[in-house]
Design a protein around this motif. Structure first.
Motif, PDB file in Angstrom:
ATOM      1  N   ALA A 175     -11.334   4.539   4.721  1.00  0.00           N
ATOM      2  CA  ALA A 175     -12.213   4.774   3.524  1.00  0.00           C
ATOM      3  C   ALA A 175     -11.645   5.620   2.662  1.00  0.00           C
ATOM      4  O   ALA A 175     -11.872   5.584   1.058  1.00  0.00           O
ATOM      5  N   VAL A 176     -10.792   6.552   2.840  1.00  0.00           N
ATOM      6  CA  VAL A 176     -10.351   7.581   2.054  1.00  0.00           C
ATOM      7  C   VAL A 176      -8.870   7.455   1.779  1.00  0.00           C
ATOM      8  O   VAL A 176      -8.268   8.364   0.977  1.00  0.00           O
ATOM      9  N   GLY A 177      -8.343   6.382   2.204  1.00  0.00           N
ATOM     10  CA  GLY A 177      -6.968   6.093   1.436  1.00  0.00           C
ATOM     11  C   GLY A 177      -5.649   6.254   2.465  1.00  0.00           C
ATOM     12  O   GLY A 177      -4.739   6.135   2.197  1.00  0.00           O
ATOM     13  N   VAL A 178      -6.088   7.375   3.664  1.00  0.00           N
ATOM     14  CA  VAL A 178      -4.918   7.533   4.613  1.00  0.00           C
ATOM     15  C   VAL A 178      -4.157   6.395   5.002  1.00  0.00           C
ATOM     16  O   VAL A 178      -3.039   6.588   5.169  1.00  0.00           O
ATOM     17  N   VAL A 179      -4.949   5.397   5.208  1.00  0.00           N
ATOM     18  CA  VAL A 179      -4.416   3.994   5.501  1.00  0.00           C
ATOM     19  C   VAL A 179      -4.963   2.929   4.715  1.00  0.00           C
ATOM     20  O   VAL A 179      -5.944   3.021   3.755  1.00  0.00           O
ATOM     21  N   ASP A 180      -4.113   1.809   4.634  1.00  0.00           N
ATOM     22  CA  ASP A 180      -4.579   0.882   3.608  1.00  0.00           C
ATOM     23  C   ASP A 180      -4.594  -0.415   4.416  1.00  0.00           C
ATOM     24  O   ASP A 180      -3.706  -1.027   5.012  1.00  0.00           O
ATOM     25  N   THR A 181      -5.807  -1.101   4.825  1.00  0.00           N
ATOM     26  CA  THR A 181      -6.296  -2.229   5.491  1.00  0.00           C
ATOM     27  C   THR A 181      -6.786  -3.232   4.739  1.00  0.00           C
ATOM     28  O   THR A 181      -7.296  -4.154   5.512  1.00  0.00           O
ATOM     29  N   HIS A 182      -6.859  -3.106   3.513  1.00  0.00           N
ATOM     30  CA  HIS A 182      -6.993  -4.496   2.648  1.00  0.00           C
ATOM     31  C   HIS A 182      -6.250  -5.457   3.176  1.00  0.00           C
ATOM     32  O   HIS A 182      -4.903  -5.566   3.464  1.00  0.00           O
ATOM     33  N   LEU A 183      -6.802  -6.635   2.984  1.00  0.00           N
ATOM     34  CA  LEU A 183      -6.120  -7.878   3.616  1.00  0.00           C
ATOM     35  C   LEU A 183      -5.049  -8.205   2.562  1.00  0.00           C
ATOM     36  O   LEU A 183      -5.378  -8.101   1.349  1.00  0.00           O
ATOM     37  N   VAL A 184      -3.844  -8.590   3.054  1.00  0.00           N
ATOM     38  CA  VAL A 184      -2.804  -9.396   2.086  1.00  0.00           C
ATOM     39  C   VAL A 184      -3.575 -10.477   1.271  1.00  0.00           C
ATOM     40  O   VAL A 184      -4.322 -11.093   1.703  1.00  0.00           O
ATOM     41  N   GLY A 185      -3.370 -10.141   0.172  1.00  0.00           N
ATOM     42  CA  GLY A 185      -3.967 -11.256  -0.990  1.00  0.00           C
ATOM     43  C   GLY A 185      -5.184 -10.725  -1.426  1.00  0.00           C
ATOM     44  O   GLY A 185      -5.496 -11.280  -2.565  1.00  0.00           O
ATOM     45  N   SER A 186      -5.999  -9.821  -1.017  1.00  0.00           N
ATOM     46  CA  SER A 186      -6.968  -9.046  -1.602  1.00  0.00           C
ATOM     47  C   SER A 186      -6.566  -8.693  -2.941  1.00  0.00           C
ATOM     48  O   SER A 186      -5.581  -7.789  -3.095  1.00  0.00           O
ATOM     49  N   HIS A 187      -7.343  -8.566  -4.026  1.00  0.00           N
ATOM     50  CA  HIS A 187      -7.164  -7.870  -5.204  1.00  0.00           C
ATOM     51  C   HIS A 187      -6.896  -6.393  -5.098  1.00  0.00           C
ATOM     52  O   HIS A 187      -6.658  -5.683  -6.006  1.00  0.00           O
ATOM     53  N   ARG A 188      -7.575  -5.749  -3.804  1.00  0.00           N
ATOM     54  CA  ARG A 188      -7.431  -4.028  -3.611  1.00  0.00           C
ATOM     55  C   ARG A 188      -6.174  -3.768  -3.060  1.00  0.00           C
ATOM     56  O   ARG A 188      -6.016  -2.759  -2.951  1.00  0.00           O
ATOM     57  N   ARG A 189      -5.634  -4.789  -2.431  1.00  0.00           N
ATOM     58  CA  ARG A 189      -4.242  -4.253  -1.777  1.00  0.00           C
ATOM     59  C   ARG A 189      -3.359  -3.405  -2.564  1.00  0.00           C
ATOM     60  O   ARG A 189      -2.794  -4.034  -3.489  1.00  0.00           O
ATOM     61  N   GLY A 190      -2.936  -2.443  -1.997  1.00  0.00           N
ATOM     62  CA  GLY A 190      -1.966  -1.720  -2.692  1.00  0.00           C
ATOM     63  C   GLY A 190      -2.583  -0.902  -3.906  1.00  0.00           C
ATOM     64  O   GLY A 190      -1.678  -0.141  -4.666  1.00  0.00           O
ATOM     65  N   THR A 191      -3.721  -0.901  -4.350  1.00  0.00           N
ATOM     66  CA  THR A 191      -4.245  -0.276  -5.419  1.00  0.00           C
ATOM     67  C   THR A 191      -4.600   1.313  -5.296  1.00  0.00           C
ATOM     68  O   THR A 191      -4.770   1.849  -6.369  1.00  0.00           O
ATOM     69  N   SER A 192      -4.587   2.046  -4.276  1.00  0.00           N
ATOM     70  CA  SER A 192      -4.635   3.007  -4.061  1.00  0.00           C
ATOM     71  C   SER A 192      -3.424   3.878  -4.566  1.00  0.00           C
ATOM     72  O   SER A 192      -3.590   5.164  -4.978  1.00  0.00           O
ATOM     73  N   GLY A 193      -2.259   3.185  -4.873  1.00  0.00           N
ATOM     74  CA  GLY A 193      -1.238   3.950  -5.409  1.00  0.00           C
ATOM     75  C   GLY A 193      -0.599   4.788  -4.289  1.00  0.00           C
ATOM     76  O   GLY A 193       0.670   5.240  -4.714  1.00  0.00           O
ATOM     77  N   LEU A 194      -0.884   4.989  -3.071  1.00  0.00           N
ATOM     78  CA  LEU A 194      -0.166   5.427  -2.079  1.00  0.00           C
ATOM     79  C   LEU A 194       0.687   4.254  -1.128  1.00  0.00           C
ATOM     80  O   LEU A 194       1.566   4.840  -0.570  1.00  0.00           O
ATOM     81  N   TRP A 195       0.167   3.137  -1.353  1.00  0.00           N
ATOM     82  CA  TRP A 195       1.014   2.156  -0.290  1.00  0.00           C
ATOM     83  C   TRP A 195       1.339   1.263  -1.146  1.00  0.00           C
ATOM     84  O   TRP A 195       0.808   0.572  -1.883  1.00  0.00           O
ATOM     85  N   ARG A 196       2.584   0.323  -0.764  1.00  0.00           N
ATOM     86  CA  ARG A 196       2.923  -0.983  -1.225  1.00  0.00           C
ATOM     87  C   ARG A 196       2.279  -1.933  -0.404  1.00  0.00           C
ATOM     88  O   ARG A 196       1.755  -1.946   0.535  1.00  0.00           O
ATOM     89  N   GLU A 197       2.416  -3.207  -0.855  1.00  0.00           N
ATOM     90  CA  GLU A 197       1.882  -4.284  -0.365  1.00  0.00           C
ATOM     91  C   GLU A 197       2.412  -4.654   0.958  1.00  0.00           C
ATOM     92  O   GLU A 197       1.810  -5.128   2.009  1.00  0.00           O
ATOM     93  N   ASP A 198       3.791  -4.097   1.199  1.00  0.00           N
ATOM     94  CA  ASP A 198       4.172  -4.669   2.488  1.00  0.00           C
ATOM     95  C   ASP A 198       4.112  -3.340   3.371  1.00  0.00           C
ATOM     96  O   ASP A 198       4.580  -3.676   4.662  1.00  0.00           O
ATOM     97  N   GLY A 199       3.239  -2.551   3.037  1.00  0.00           N
ATOM     98  CA  GLY A 199       2.839  -1.396   4.152  1.00  0.00           C
ATOM     99  C   GLY A 199       3.679  -0.205   4.363  1.00  0.00           C
ATOM    100  O   GLY A 199       3.113   0.792   4.881  1.00  0.00           O
ATOM    101  N   SER A 200       4.539  -0.089   3.429  1.00  0.00           N
ATOM    102  CA  SER A 200       5.394   1.308   3.222  1.00  0.00           C
ATOM    103  C   SER A 200       4.808   2.029   2.087  1.00  0.00           C
ATOM    104  O   SER A 200       4.140   1.912   1.345  1.00  0.00           O
ATOM    105  N   ARG A 201       5.192   3.491   2.090  1.00  0.00           N
ATOM    106  CA  ARG A 201       4.670   4.329   1.519  1.00  0.00           C
ATOM    107  C   ARG A 201       5.253   3.861  -0.124  1.00  0.00           C
ATOM    108  O   ARG A 201       6.215   3.922  -0.215  1.00  0.00           O
ATOM    109  N   ALA A 202       4.270   4.191  -0.879  1.00  0.00           N
ATOM    110  CA  ALA A 202       4.706   3.986  -2.572  1.00  0.00           C
ATOM    111  C   ALA A 202       5.583   5.311  -2.887  1.00  0.00           C
ATOM    112  O   ALA A 202       5.261   6.426  -2.356  1.00  0.00           O
TER     113      ALA A 202
END
Length: 202
Positions: A175-202
């Motif tokens: 909920a607070v962005g410590v991890v990103d579990t948005h599904l790949v393909g979701s318009h929210r995946r990677g939008t926290s600015g902390l994570w890339r779509e591939d799961g690595s840290r931004a």
């Protein structure tokens, strides 16, 4: 994208966020965005505890009432609650009236204040951010716990917190962005600015 639902606006979301307007707005604007302030984390920690055994939609609909009942989740004010406040809360039909969860919220407010001498709640929560985040392509691939959520639960319990099991803490971390579990393909995946779509840290 089998588990994603494309809305009339052309945006892909998981089923839980695709129909109810309140859940959709929460998903689109809040869930998974970084929360690094003490009050914000204390509120979300409290609401995740109240959600245990219930649907998140129930808690979200009651959030305005929760905020009013718990002094906007100001930990300093909640930490001073006594028997009269407990009675008031247990009579408040606008919130979830569970004696153990009410008591845990007060306990956790006091523990939050105690943590200030040791870096504070935000530092403790964010110290459990993993090096990589899940890359789920379906809801079945979204984990409900992780080594980090187990460790966070243990760290919080050691500091006097209650209702902070590994599953609840994993939900908090999502909920607070410590991890990103948005599904790949979701318009929210990677939008926290902390994570890339591939799961690595931004």
């Amino acid at each position: 994208m089998s588990d994603l639902v494309v809305g009339e606006d052309g945006l892909a979301r998981p089923p839980w966020a695709s129909t109810d307007p309140l859940l959709r707005a929460y998903y689109d604007t809040e869930w998974g965005m970084p929360v690094r302030d003490e009050r914000g984390l204390f509120e979300r920690l409290s609401l995740e505890a109240f959600q245990s055994g219930l649907s998140w939609a129930t808690i979200l609909r009651k959030r305005p009432a929760f905020r009013a009942a718990f002094d906007d989740f100001d930990p300093e004010r909640v930490a001073r609650y006594g028997d009269a406040d407990v009675a008031r809360l247990m009579a408040d039909a606008g919130i979830v009236r569970n004696a153990r969860k009410v008591a845990a919220t007060i306990t956790n407010a006091r523990a939050t204040l105690d943590l200030r001498a040791d870096g504070g709640l935000p530092e403790l929560v964010w110290s459990h951010q993993p090096e990589t985040t899940p890359v789920p392509t379906s809801q079945a691939e979204v984990p409900t716990t992780s080594p980090q959520s187990v460790a966070l639960a243990g760290s919080l319990r050691a500091r006097g917190f209650a209702f902070v099991g590994p599953t609840t803490m994993h939900a908090l971390m999502e909920a607070v962005g410590v991890v990103d579990t948005h599904l790949v393909g979701s318009h929210r995946r990677g939008t926290s600015g902390l994570w890339r779509e591939d799961g690595s840290r931004a």
